[in-house]
Scaffold this motif. Structure first.
Motif, mmCIF file in Angstrom:
data_model
loop_
_atom_site.group_PDB
_atom_site.id
_atom_site.type_symbol
_atom_site.label_atom_id
_atom_site.label_comp_id
_atom_site.label_asym_id
_atom_site.label_seq_id
_atom_site.Cartn_x
_atom_site.Cartn_y
_atom_site.Cartn_z
ATOM 1 N N GLN A 32 0.810 -1.205 -0.028
ATOM 2 C CA GLN A 32 -0.007 0.044 -0.038
ATOM 3 C C GLN A 32 1.089 1.181 -0.032
ATOM 4 O OE1 GLN A 32 -3.168 0.018 -0.743
ATOM 5 N NE2 GLN A 32 -4.284 -1.359 0.649
ATOM 6 N N LEU A 33 1.893 1.218 0.620
ATOM 7 C CA LEU A 33 2.813 2.603 0.737
ATOM 8 C C LEU A 33 3.412 2.831 -0.487
ATOM 9 C CD1 LEU A 33 4.133 4.375 2.545
ATOM 10 C CD2 LEU A 33 5.997 2.753 3.090
ATOM 11 N N VAL A 34 4.264 1.892 -1.366
ATOM 12 C CA VAL A 34 4.369 2.060 -2.611
ATOM 13 C C VAL A 34 3.320 2.676 -3.524
ATOM 14 C CG1 VAL A 34 5.634 0.895 -4.701
ATOM 15 C CG2 VAL A 34 6.138 0.420 -2.515
ATOM 16 N N ILE A 35 2.280 2.283 -3.424
ATOM 17 C CA ILE A 35 1.164 2.702 -4.303
ATOM 18 C C ILE A 35 1.027 3.889 -4.078
ATOM 19 C CG2 ILE A 35 -1.170 2.368 -5.168
ATOM 20 C CD1 ILE A 35 -1.129 -0.628 -4.416
ATOM 21 N N THR A 36 0.939 4.321 -2.795
ATOM 22 C CA THR A 36 0.395 5.751 -2.491
ATOM 23 C C THR A 36 1.723 6.754 -2.561
ATOM 24 O OG1 THR A 36 -0.804 4.872 -0.317
ATOM 25 C CG2 THR A 36 -0.010 7.366 -0.376
ATOM 26 N N MET A 37 2.865 6.117 -2.723
ATOM 27 C CA MET A 37 4.245 7.136 -2.895
ATOM 28 C C MET A 37 4.237 7.201 -4.391
ATOM 29 S SD MET A 37 6.544 5.703 0.035
ATOM 30 C CE MET A 37 8.228 6.459 -0.425
ATOM 31 N N THR A 38 3.846 6.429 -5.251
ATOM 32 C CA THR A 38 4.428 6.555 -6.559
ATOM 33 C C THR A 38 3.325 6.794 -7.558
ATOM 34 O OG1 THR A 38 4.074 4.191 -7.045
ATOM 35 C CG2 THR A 38 6.044 5.020 -6.199
ATOM 36 N N LEU A 39 1.829 6.773 -7.173
ATOM 37 C CA LEU A 39 0.584 6.846 -8.027
ATOM 38 C C LEU A 39 0.836 8.151 -8.759
ATOM 39 C CD1 LEU A 39 -1.933 5.100 -8.298
ATOM 40 C CD2 LEU A 39 -2.963 6.882 -6.992
ATOM 41 N N LEU A 40 0.729 9.294 -8.346
ATOM 42 C CA LEU A 40 0.692 10.883 -9.142
ATOM 43 C C LEU A 40 2.003 10.719 -9.937
ATOM 44 C CD1 LEU A 40 -0.123 13.292 -6.267
ATOM 45 C CD2 LEU A 40 -1.370 12.480 -8.339
ATOM 46 N N SER A 41 3.390 10.249 -9.763
ATOM 47 C CA SER A 41 4.503 10.265 -10.502
ATOM 48 C C SER A 41 3.911 9.421 -11.855
ATOM 49 C CB SER A 41 5.577 9.605 -9.820
ATOM 50 O OG SER A 41 5.890 10.532 -8.741
ATOM 51 N N LEU A 42 3.588 8.252 -11.495
ATOM 52 C CA LEU A 42 3.135 7.246 -12.655
ATOM 53 C C LEU A 42 2.057 7.927 -13.731
ATOM 54 C CD1 LEU A 42 3.558 4.047 -10.901
ATOM 55 C CD2 LEU A 42 4.856 4.813 -12.942
ATOM 56 N N SER A 43 0.904 8.573 -13.036
ATOM 57 C CA SER A 43 -0.122 9.100 -13.851
ATOM 58 C C SER A 43 0.778 10.246 -14.802
ATOM 59 C CB SER A 43 -1.082 9.789 -13.002
ATOM 60 O OG SER A 43 -0.720 10.800 -11.983
#
Length: 450
Positions: A59-70
């Motif tokens: 969950q932590l990795v998703i939260t930390m990288t979601l905006l960067s990947l979008s």
């Protein structure tokens, strides 16, 4: 290829199917391992506390990288990011199934989180390319349905798999599904024009990861009642890094955190509504199983069955709401759905001492129906409020709002259970209903927002 008004049939069906398969895996894996954590901890010879990172790392990795990947999706294309996500998620799922130590399993889950973030970051942006503008609400309805059911059905699916197979199959089952989704993606997913001359802002990516990572850690520390001075230091660090992050975004013509989109009133109101609604959902879904098993003495299977009416009701209402958005204002639909959701949550909080199964199932279904009626119009508003070439940023914000809401809700359950050991579920449900009411009011404000 795609036009400005969606894909033709039957290509549209194939594209929607690959989106549904990918998002189902990504969302489901956020909670599917919870049921098996005690068994995994025993087999890998580790403590219960250490095993929590099998879930938290993901969950932590998703939260930390979601905006960067979008943001990367806006630059290099949503289809490319989605396909990379499918490959990485499937490969890491296989590595999870083959892991023989806590270290290898946790590292595999972290890398699996990167794949899941890639899938979540651009899924709604792709929906905007797949559906014609006049039918976008239907696409959002299907997407909301998949996300809501996957988020709620994790424990039920896990219990079903574990009833006849080992915990490794919780991850191994993703491999054939991921391969099918990738083949469909290669054939059916539409391309989008990238933004020429734009480069990825790596510094903003690091600041974004630090901001959300520190927020996640501070929230977890607070919910477990750690030293307040220590929690205060974590919150201060979050605020300082977050302030620097926001300042950098203000001077960026293509910000990672889409502050320009947040200046659109209906967009920002919809994001706030999403955070409150998912916080309420997690307050209920995490706390209710404790009431079923510890207070009512039900088994894991009975608990899973009683949770099922929620996603089933969402399954019925989400597509209907997706069609209603073509005729009824999203703010009104969302307010009605959230009011129904709040009624369901308050009714669960007022369950009698020895409720029968039908009584519980009806109240769970009321929650699911309200949530389904709200979610599709809300997602439609978030995506359609953004310019077409900023669909990736809007998609990332939608996913981030959901994750912030879910993370906050889970942390609040832990806090309330620590503060109110005897009636933690009751307090959690009252709190959830209050969040849903606040969200209903905010949703209603969108009626006059433009």
């Amino acid at each position: 290829m795609t036009t400005n008004d969606g894909l033709p049939m039957p290509q549209r069906i194939g594209a929607v199917l690959t989106i549904a398969l990918g998002i189902t895996m990504a969302v489901l894996d956020g909670s599917i391992a919870n049921v098996a954590l005690p068994t995994i901890a025993t087999e890998l010879n580790t403590t219960a506390g250490a095993s929590i990172w099998i879930v938290n790392g993901y969950q932590l990795v998703i939260t930390m990288t979601l905006l960067s990947l979008s943001s990367l999706g806006d630059i290099v294309g949503y289809r490319r990011i989605y396909k990379i996500g499918l490959v990485l998620f499937s490969a890491m799922s296989l590595l999870c199934a083959l892991s023989d130590s806590l270290l290898t399993l946790t590292l595999a889950r972290v890398m699996q989180g990167f794949g899941a973030a890639a899938l979540m970051s651009v899924n709604t942006a792709l929906i905007r390319l797949i559906y014609p503008k006049s039918k976008l609400g239907r696409g959002m309805g299907i997407n909301a349905l998949v996300v809501a059911i996957s988020a709620a059905a994790g424990p039920t699916v896990a219990a079903g798999i574990l009833s006849f197979a080992s915990w490794q199959w919780l991850f191994a089952i993703n491999v054939p599904v991921g391969i099918v989704a990738l083949l469909l993606a290669l054939k059916y997913l539409p391309a989008n024009d990238s933004i020429g001359g734009r480069k990825f802002d790596a510094v903003s990516g690091v600041l974004n990861a630090l901001t959300f990572g520190l927020f996640f850690i501070a929230l977890t520390s607070f919910s477990h009642q750690q030293n307040l001075l220590y929690v205060g230091f974590e919150l201060l660090a979050t605020l300082i890094v977050g302030f620097i992050f926001v300042l950098r975004q203000l001077s960026n013509p293509f910000p990672l955190l889409p502050i320009d989109l947040l200046r659109i009133p209906i967009f920002s109101l919809s994001i706030c509504t999403s955070i409150c609604s998912f916080c309420a959902q997690m307050l209920a879904m995490v706390s209710i199983p404790f009431y079923f098993q510890r207070t009512l003495g039900l088994s894991e299977t009975e608990t899973g069955l009683l949770l099922t009416p929620w996603p089933l009701a969402t399954m019925v209402l989400a597509p209907i709401a997706g069609r209603l958005i073509e005729k009824v204002h999203a703010g009104i639909l969302g307010a009605i759905g959230l009011a129904v959701f709040a009624c369901g949550l308050f009714s669960l909080a007022m369950l009698p001492t020895s409720p029968d199964y039908l009584d519980v199932a009806l109240r769970m279904a009321l929650c699911g129906a309200g949530f389904g009626l709200f979610q599709s119009p809300n997602n439609h508003t978030i995506i359609s409020a953004a310019p077409r070439n900023r669909s990736g940023g809007a998609s990332g914000m939608l996913g981030t709002a959901r994750l912030v809401g879910q993370t906050s809700g889970t942390a609040l359950v832990a806090l309330l259970f620590n503060l109110f050991a005897d009636n933690g579920t009751h307090i959690s449900l009252i709190t959830a209903g209050s969040f849903a009411l606040v969200a209903a009011v905010v949703s209603g404000l969108r009626w006059k927002a433009h």
